[in-house]
Design an enzyme around this catalytic site. Structure first.
Site, PDB file in Angstrom:
ATOM      1  N   LYS A 135       0.726  -1.199   0.017  1.00 24.51           N
ATOM      2  CA  LYS A 135      -0.084   0.034  -0.172  1.00 24.51           C
ATOM      3  C   LYS A 135       0.832   1.187   0.067  1.00 24.51           C
ATOM      4  O   LYS A 135       0.395   2.371  -0.592  1.00 24.51           O
ATOM      5  CB  LYS A 135      -1.036   0.049   1.125  1.00 24.51           C
ATOM      6  CG  LYS A 135      -2.121  -1.201   0.953  1.00 24.51           C
ATOM      7  CD  LYS A 135      -3.458  -0.543   1.639  1.00 24.51           C
ATOM      8  CE  LYS A 135      -4.542  -1.505   0.761  1.00 24.51           C
ATOM      9  NZ  LYS A 135      -5.799  -1.376   1.590  1.00 24.51           N
ATOM     10  N   LYS A 217      -5.410  -9.829  -7.054  1.00 26.26           N
ATOM     11  CA  LYS A 217      -6.870 -10.067  -6.556  1.00 26.26           C
ATOM     12  C   LYS A 217      -7.542  -9.238  -7.087  1.00 26.26           C
ATOM     13  O   LYS A 217      -7.169  -7.846  -7.263  1.00 26.26           O
ATOM     14  CB  LYS A 217      -6.592 -10.372  -5.048  1.00 26.26           C
ATOM     15  CG  LYS A 217      -6.527  -9.070  -4.182  1.00 26.26           C
ATOM     16  CD  LYS A 217      -6.876  -9.499  -2.836  1.00 26.26           C
ATOM     17  CE  LYS A 217      -6.775  -8.154  -1.842  1.00 26.26           C
ATOM     18  NZ  LYS A 217      -7.541  -8.089  -0.774  1.00 26.26           N
ATOM     19  N   LYS A 220     -11.841  -3.774  -4.297  1.00 23.38           N
ATOM     20  CA  LYS A 220     -12.992  -2.727  -4.286  1.00 23.38           C
ATOM     21  C   LYS A 220     -12.457  -1.721  -4.673  1.00 23.38           C
ATOM     22  O   LYS A 220     -13.014  -0.732  -5.450  1.00 23.38           O
ATOM     23  CB  LYS A 220     -13.246  -2.443  -2.868  1.00 23.38           C
ATOM     24  CG  LYS A 220     -14.047  -3.488  -1.892  1.00 23.38           C
ATOM     25  CD  LYS A 220     -14.437  -2.711  -0.628  1.00 23.38           C
ATOM     26  CE  LYS A 220     -14.419  -3.625   0.387  1.00 23.38           C
ATOM     27  NZ  LYS A 220     -12.832  -3.731   0.930  1.00 23.38           N
TER      28      LYS A 220
HETATM   29  N1  AQP Z   1     -10.346 -10.830  -4.427  1.00 23.75           N
HETATM   30  C1  AQP Z   1     -10.814 -11.473  -3.133  1.00 23.75           C
HETATM   31  N2  AQP Z   1     -11.009 -12.863  -2.981  1.00 23.75           N
HETATM   32  C2  AQP Z   1     -11.194 -13.210  -1.816  1.00 23.75           C
HETATM   33  N3  AQP Z   1     -11.373 -12.728  -0.743  1.00 23.75           N
HETATM   34  C3  AQP Z   1     -10.949 -11.249  -0.628  1.00 23.75           C
HETATM   35  N4  AQP Z   1     -11.148 -10.653   0.291  1.00 23.75           N
HETATM   36  C4  AQP Z   1     -10.923  -9.279  -0.299  1.00 23.75           C
HETATM   37  N5  AQP Z   1     -10.788  -9.428  -1.409  1.00 23.75           N
HETATM   38  C5  AQP Z   1     -10.961 -10.612  -1.682  1.00 23.75           C
HETATM   39  C6  AQP Z   1     -11.745 -10.849   1.612  1.00 23.75           C
HETATM   40  O1  AQP Z   1     -12.772  -9.859   2.063  1.00 23.75           O
HETATM   41  C7  AQP Z   1     -12.216  -9.557   3.431  1.00 23.75           C
HETATM   42  C8  AQP Z   1     -12.320  -8.214   3.744  1.00 23.75           C
HETATM   43  O2  AQP Z   1     -11.324  -7.409   3.062  1.00 23.75           O
HETATM   44  P1  AQP Z   1     -11.068  -6.020   3.387  1.00 23.75           P
HETATM   45  O3  AQP Z   1     -12.206  -4.877   3.077  1.00 23.75           O
HETATM   46  O4  AQP Z   1     -10.726  -5.761   4.821  1.00 23.75           O
HETATM   47  O5  AQP Z   1      -9.759  -5.633   2.412  1.00 23.75           O
HETATM   48  P2  AQP Z   1      -9.053  -6.097   1.264  1.00 23.75           P
HETATM   49  O6  AQP Z   1      -8.625  -7.601   1.568  1.00 23.75           O
HETATM   50  O7  AQP Z   1      -7.936  -4.929   1.263  1.00 23.75           O
HETATM   51  O8  AQP Z   1     -10.207  -5.876   0.363  1.00 23.75           O
HETATM   52  P3  AQP Z   1     -10.387  -5.206  -1.079  1.00 23.75           P
HETATM   53  O9  AQP Z   1     -11.468  -5.414  -1.612  1.00 23.75           O
HETATM   54  O10 AQP Z   1      -8.820  -5.427  -1.754  1.00 23.75           O
HETATM   55  O11 AQP Z   1     -10.377  -3.656  -0.369  1.00 23.75           O
HETATM   56  P4  AQP Z   1      -9.168  -2.626  -1.161  1.00 23.75           P
HETATM   57  O12 AQP Z   1      -9.420  -2.352  -2.290  1.00 23.75           O
HETATM   58  O13 AQP Z   1      -9.644  -1.322  -0.062  1.00 23.75           O
HETATM   59  O14 AQP Z   1      -7.826  -2.887  -0.468  1.00 23.75           O
HETATM   60  C9  AQP Z   1     -11.302  -9.998   3.780  1.00 23.75           C
HETATM   61  O15 AQP Z   1     -11.337 -11.411   4.714  1.00 23.75           O
HETATM   62  C10 AQP Z   1     -10.430 -10.403   2.535  1.00 23.75           C
HETATM   63  O16 AQP Z   1      -9.588 -11.765   2.724  1.00 23.75           O
END
Ligand code: AQP
Length: 352
Positions: A135, A217, A220
């Protein structure tokens, strides 16, 4: 108008009272950041499992809005994302009568314990976190202290509730490990204050990759709208995104190394239909990628259709949602305060 909830009947609280006499259900904690619209990745990798765990465990879920500001947010959009995420997760099937589901910033013990834990966490161990490295590279103009201390806030989230288990995706394993190390260190100094949480690897679930770059991956906050399917996408949009998904030139539906795009689509299809990879390969033998992409798109559309319909009901009833998150936060505050007070007493603070 949805049925109002009655906090005195919250099963979470009732279970805890009842379980003082009988065998205790294990406590599960998990959270998600309202950093954008909830994606198919969040759903298949996390929220769908949260829903399935509600009867077996005492589940505590949160929208991690304090974590979200480690990346700069536009205020109006952030506010909307929080409410939309709350409605979406209720729509997925999180039942506030069974589980706690609150907004992290409404429970002030999280920030308080995070500060305490910062003082029991070493600079070196935080520097090793891959999410911090990723990040800070992605947001080089805003490498703030919150991004660096993100894991101590996550440790506080979990340890406050004496959680037995934390469902984690592979990407969050390192953060859970540091939470366990912090708990062990604190317990080593002051006796048994925190439960050391175990990772919970659900038997079902998938790591969903970007539809445009399947080596990354699905996220969001991806700026490429075609890279991720969100819970709010219309059926047409979902189908278009799958049809545009990056694959390879082999035109053979087979799970194999180097076929990241197809492997990802097979993972999604398998997670939704329950079919094994062998069954999927047999189903699409002799068929092209066009047929396969259409089938995956249709499966996702049908899976998300009821979620989208329920989301519309929740988002139209802000009073109900407010009642849910306020009552959940009240219970979470009371519950977590016990752990915070215990930790502070052990350190030597004079308690009010
Ligand atoms: N692509 C993914 N596949 C499976 N699981 C996923 N998770 C996130 N992306 C995937 C799981 O969702 C939960 C919540 O995630 P988070 O919002 O706390 O943070 P993150 O993993 O950083 O999710 P994003 O969507 O990638 O958000 P941004 O873009 O803001 O960084 C976790 O249990 C994660 O494993």
């Amino acid at each position: 108008m949805l049925t109002p909830i009655n906090s005195t009947l919250f099963t979470f609280e009732r279970n805890n009272k009842m379980e003082q006499q009988t065998e205790k259900k294990k406590i599960v904690f998990s959270a998600i950041q309202p950093s954008g619209t909830i994606t198919l990745g969040n759903y298949l990798g996390a929220v769908k499992n949260w829903v399935n765990m509600q009867d077996e465990f005492n589940c505590i879920y949160a929208l991690a809005d304090l974590h979200t500001i480690t990346v700069r947010q536009e205020p109006a959009k952030f506010r909307k994302n929080i409410i939309d995420a709350y409605a979406s997760i209720l729509a997925c099937g999180i039942d506030p009568e069974k589980s706690l589901f609150f907004i992290q910033s409404h429970v002030n013990t999280h920030a308080q314990l995070a500060w305490v834990l910062n003082c029991y966490t070493q600079f070196g161990e935080l520097s090793r976190m891959t999410q911090f490295k990723d990040k800070s590279a992605k947001h080089a103009d805003n490498v703030n202290a919150g991004l660096f201390t993100y894991p101590t806030l996550m440790a506080a989230d979990i340890l406050l509730y004496q959680a037995d288990m934390v469902p984690v995706g592979a990407d969050q394993k390192q953060h859970l490990e540091i939470s366990r190390n912090i708990a062990d260190r604190f317990n080593g100094l002051y006796g048994n204050v925190f439960k050391v949480p175990e990772p919970y690897i659900p038997t079902k679930g998938a790591r969903v990759m970007s539809l445009q770059d399947p080596t990354k991956k699905m996220s969001k906050s991806d700026e490429n709208v075609n890279a991720c399917v969100t819970l709010m996408d219309s059926p047409d949009v979902i189908m278009k995104k799958f049809k545009r998904a990056v694959t390879d030139s082999e035109a053979c539906v087979k799970y194999a190394e180097g076929k990241d795009g197809i492997n990802n689509l097979m993972g999604i299809y398998s997670c939704i239909t329950g079919k094994t990879f062998e069954q999927i390969e047999a189903e699409f033998e002799g068929k092209g990628y066009g047929d396969f992409k259409t089938a995956v798109g249709e499966a996702v559309i049908e899976e998300l259709r009821p979620v989208r319909e329920k989301y519309e009901q929740y988002i139209a009833d802000k009073t109900y949602m407010q009642e849910c998150y306020t009552k959940s936060a009240e219970i979470a505050q009371k519950y977590s305060q016990r752990t915070l007070s215990k930790a502070m007493k052990k350190i030597g603070f004079v308690m009010p």
